[in-house]
Design a protein around this motif. Structure first.
Motif, short mmCIF file in Angstrom:
data_model
loop_
_atom_site.label_atom_id
_atom_site.label_comp_id
_atom_site.label_asym_id
_atom_site.label_seq_id
_atom_site.Cartn_x
_atom_site.Cartn_y
_atom_site.Cartn_z
N GLN A 198 -38.56 -34.26 -46.20
CA GLN A 198 -37.22 -33.80 -45.83
C GLN A 198 -36.60 -32.98 -46.96
OE1 GLN A 198 -35.50 -34.47 -42.67
NE2 GLN A 198 -34.48 -32.69 -43.57
N LEU A 199 -36.78 -33.42 -48.21
CA LEU A 199 -36.23 -32.67 -49.35
C LEU A 199 -36.91 -31.31 -49.49
CD1 LEU A 199 -35.91 -35.55 -51.99
CD2 LEU A 199 -34.05 -34.36 -50.81
N ILE A 200 -38.22 -31.28 -49.26
CA ILE A 200 -38.95 -30.01 -49.31
C ILE A 200 -38.44 -29.08 -48.22
CG2 ILE A 200 -41.21 -28.91 -49.01
CD1 ILE A 200 -42.39 -31.62 -50.11
N TYR A 201 -38.31 -29.62 -47.02
CA TYR A 201 -37.84 -28.81 -45.90
C TYR A 201 -36.44 -28.26 -46.18
CZ TYR A 201 -35.77 -27.57 -41.46
OH TYR A 201 -35.11 -26.89 -40.48
N ASP A 202 -35.55 -29.09 -46.70
CA ASP A 202 -34.18 -28.65 -46.97
C ASP A 202 -34.17 -27.46 -47.92
OD1 ASP A 202 -33.21 -30.65 -45.34
OD2 ASP A 202 -32.71 -32.02 -46.98
N ALA A 203 -35.01 -27.52 -48.96
CA ALA A 203 -35.07 -26.41 -49.91
C ALA A 203 -35.66 -25.16 -49.27
CB ALA A 203 -35.89 -26.82 -51.13
N VAL A 204 -36.68 -25.34 -48.44
CA VAL A 204 -37.29 -24.20 -47.75
C VAL A 204 -36.28 -23.57 -46.80
CG1 VAL A 204 -39.09 -23.51 -46.11
CG2 VAL A 204 -39.65 -25.04 -48.00
N ALA A 205 -35.55 -24.40 -46.07
CA ALA A 205 -34.56 -23.89 -45.12
C ALA A 205 -33.46 -23.11 -45.81
CB ALA A 205 -33.97 -25.05 -44.31
N GLN A 206 -33.19 -23.46 -47.07
CA GLN A 206 -32.17 -22.74 -47.85
C GLN A 206 -32.77 -21.57 -48.62
OE1 GLN A 206 -30.38 -25.81 -50.30
NE2 GLN A 206 -29.91 -27.06 -48.52
N HIS A 207 -34.08 -21.35 -48.43
CA HIS A 207 -34.80 -20.27 -49.12
C HIS A 207 -34.68 -20.40 -50.64
CE1 HIS A 207 -35.61 -18.49 -45.25
NE2 HIS A 207 -34.32 -18.54 -44.96
N ASP A 208 -34.73 -21.65 -51.09
CA ASP A 208 -34.64 -21.98 -52.52
C ASP A 208 -36.06 -22.24 -53.04
OD1 ASP A 208 -34.20 -23.01 -55.04
OD2 ASP A 208 -32.95 -24.68 -54.38
N GLY A 209 -36.71 -21.19 -53.55
CA GLY A 209 -38.08 -21.31 -53.99
C GLY A 209 -38.26 -22.32 -55.10
N ALA A 210 -37.43 -22.23 -56.14
CA ALA A 210 -37.55 -23.16 -57.27
C ALA A 210 -37.28 -24.60 -56.82
CB ALA A 210 -36.58 -22.76 -58.38
N GLY A 211 -36.27 -24.76 -55.96
CA GLY A 211 -35.96 -26.10 -55.47
C GLY A 211 -37.07 -26.68 -54.62
N ALA A 212 -37.71 -25.84 -53.82
CA ALA A 212 -38.83 -26.32 -52.98
C ALA A 212 -40.00 -26.75 -53.85
CB ALA A 212 -39.26 -25.22 -52.02
N ALA A 215 -39.08 -30.06 -55.44
CA ALA A 215 -39.14 -31.13 -54.45
C ALA A 215 -40.58 -31.52 -54.16
CB ALA A 215 -38.43 -30.70 -53.16
N MET A 216 -41.47 -30.52 -54.11
CA MET A 216 -42.89 -30.82 -53.88
C MET A 216 -43.48 -31.58 -55.07
SD MET A 216 -45.58 -30.72 -51.98
CE MET A 216 -45.39 -29.46 -50.71
N GLU A 217 -43.14 -31.17 -56.27
CA GLU A 217 -43.66 -31.87 -57.45
C GLU A 217 -43.22 -33.33 -57.45
OE1 GLU A 217 -42.23 -29.57 -60.70
OE2 GLU A 217 -43.62 -27.89 -60.35
N GLN A 218 -41.95 -33.57 -57.12
CA GLN A 218 -41.45 -34.95 -57.04
C GLN A 218 -42.17 -35.73 -55.95
OE1 GLN A 218 -37.18 -35.34 -56.67
NE2 GLN A 218 -37.35 -37.33 -55.68
#
Length: 233
Positions: A198-212, A215-218
């Motif tokens: 869900q955290l990965i998806y949220d970042a992707v949906a916001q087009h936040d590359g660094a955040g995605a 989130a994946m690393e976590q």
């Protein structure tokens, strides 16, 4: 043989994006297989209760993603999905060694995929991932939870819009399937996996590359810890 297409669940989004997401999900999950021929566009549009122009837009998107092949007079056919070029030779030793190897591989590949997915995902990609998340919960069986886990990561790779990364993700999935299964043995593990997705998806949906990528690393760290504890039991 012409494939049977399940009904489309409609939401308040672009019709063509919903259709593309629906068909892409069927292909990624294996319900539509390589070589399956889709019904004629007129018939498919009528069955899905959409306009032919919306269907054509969706089919064009699927063709651009190389998920289907369209030929004049022959209709649309599902293309061959990337398969692992080789199988992991033999066992990797004890569980901790195998988890270490699998973890290193995923750490190298998947944060970059998440980063690119956030930059390149289109609406149909987001709808496909959202659909998987809606079907996930901690009460699922371990096998079903793992299947949806793999489907989510495959859809994420497709959202990165790089066929070589899709192939690499497919290979990585085959090589790490046994260790990934460990994290889905318990309700806690299934819940943690869903929260990470869900955290990965949220970042992707916001087009936040660094955040995605973060989130994946976590997510990978949490899954590795769960797998290690489960493997020691």
């Amino acid at each position: 043989m012409t494939a049977s297409i399940p009904p489309l669940s409609r939401r308040a989004r672009s019709v063509s994006a919903e259709v593309a997401a629906h068909l892409e999900g069927l292909i990624i999950s294996g319900e539509l297989r390589a070589g399956d021929r889709l019904p004629p566009e007129r018939e498919l549009a009528a069955n899905m209760n959409i306009s032919r122009s919306s269907l054509r837009q969706a089919m064009f998107e699927l063709e651009s993603k190389k998920l289907i092949e369209r030929k004049q007079g022959r209709g649309s056919t599902v293309t061959e999905m990337p398969r692992a070029a080789m199988e992991l030779a033999g066992g990797l030793g004890d569980a901790e060694t195998e988890l270490g190897h699998a973890g290193e591989l995923r750490d190298l590949v998947e944060p970059r995929i998440a980063h690119l997915a956030a930059l390149r995902a289109v609406e149909s990609n987001l709808l496909s991932m959202e659909s998987v998340l809606m079907r996930c919960n901690e009460t699922l069986s371990a096998d079903e939870s793992l299947r949806l886990d793999i489907e989510f990561h495959a859809l994420l790779a497709h959202a990165a819009q790089n066929p070589l990364l899709v192939t690499l993700c497919t290979m990585t999935t085959e090589w790490t399937r046994r260790t990934r299964a460990l994290s889905h043995r318990t309700k806690v593990g299934r819940r943690v996996s869903l929260q990470g997705h869900q955290l990965i998806y949220d970042a992707v949906a916001q087009h936040d590359g660094a955040g995605a990528a973060l989130a994946m690393e976590q997510h990978l760290r949490e899954v590795r810890e769960l797998s290690l504890r489960s493997g020691r039991r």
